[in-house]
Design an enzyme around this catalytic site. Structure first.
Site, PDB file in Angstrom:
ATOM      1  N   ASP A   1       2.516  -3.166  -0.722  1.00 48.77           N
ATOM      2  CA  ASP A   1       2.064  -2.536   0.511  1.00 48.77           C
ATOM      3  C   ASP A   1       0.599  -2.891   0.766  1.00 48.77           C
ATOM      4  OD1 ASP A   1       0.604  -0.994  -1.186  1.00 48.77           O
ATOM      5  OD2 ASP A   1       1.719   0.845  -0.862  1.00 48.77           O
ATOM      6  N   LYS A   2       0.017  -2.320   1.817  1.00 48.28           N
ATOM      7  CA  LYS A   2      -1.316  -2.752   2.245  1.00 48.28           C
ATOM      8  C   LYS A   2      -2.408  -2.480   1.225  1.00 48.28           C
ATOM      9  CE  LYS A   2      -1.699   1.459   4.913  1.00 48.28           C
ATOM     10  NZ  LYS A   2      -1.676   2.014   6.232  1.00 48.28           N
TER      11      LYS A   2
END
Length: 200
Positions: A183-184
């Site tokens: 994820d980010k």
């Protein structure tokens, strides 16, 4: 006792919740109610166990909504305990190799016993001692040390490229990885990711 708490009063309260949501910036907290089906990051009226207040203040007394395993951290912990460890290609190959070598050694020891007894008419006690000595000597005791040294060299190579590896056994699968999905924030919360679609 660790607990999840619903806020009664908050003044410019901001809380670091990256352990739960993966967000790198602190979340603003308010006392306004939210929908029951709101996501974890949208529950602005909740304080969770394991999170850290960065700024502001809130009332020290709140409504406890969960303790222990019923908190969000407890839920993540119970999810992590259900994750099964996967065997890497290297460990599968080592297991297979170990079984084959063991069967080969036992077979050769059996042939030694038969030949010694039938062809050379040796004493059974002497033959048994010789077969046990052969089995003990033939087991490759240095193999685990050799594999560990090889993996340690791989960790060293990865460290030169600024990659830190926590487990030695992770070096071998990482060597064959072409794409890493995260994820980010780069956090893999459950240590499991599934490709839903691939576009080339």
């Amino acid at each position: 006792m660790p607990a999840d708490v619903r806020l009664i009063e908050a003044t410019t309260l901001r809380v670091e919740e990256s352990a739960l949501t993966g967000e790198s910036v602190p979340t603003s907290k308010k006392t306004t109610p939210v929908l029951a089906d709101s996501g974890l990051g949208e529950r602005h009226s909740m304080l969770y166990s394991g999170t850290i207040v960065t700024t502001g203040r809130g009332v020290g007394v709140g409504v406890v909504t969960g303790t222990g395993i019923d908190t969000e951290i407890g839920r993540i912990q119970s999810m992590l305990t259900g994750v099964q460890s996967l065997a890497t290609p290297l460990t599968r190959q080592l297991d297979s190799f170990g079984k084959k070598v063991t069967l080969l050694i036992l077979g050769v020891a059996g042939v030694m016993l038969v030949i010694g007894r039938l062809l050379h008419d040796q004493n059974a006690n002497d033959l048994l001692s010789a077969a046990i000595g052969f089995v003990v000597a033939a087991i490759p005791e240095g193999l685990p040390a050799l594999v560990t040294i090889t993996l340690a060299l791989g960790v060293q190579q990865m460290a030169k490229r600024r990659a830190i590896v926590r487990k030695l056994t992770a070096v071998e699968p990482l060597g064959s990885v072409t794409t890493v999905c995260s994820d980010k924030t780069g956090r893999l919360t459950r240590n499991e990711m599934t490709v839903r679609s691939a576009v080339t």
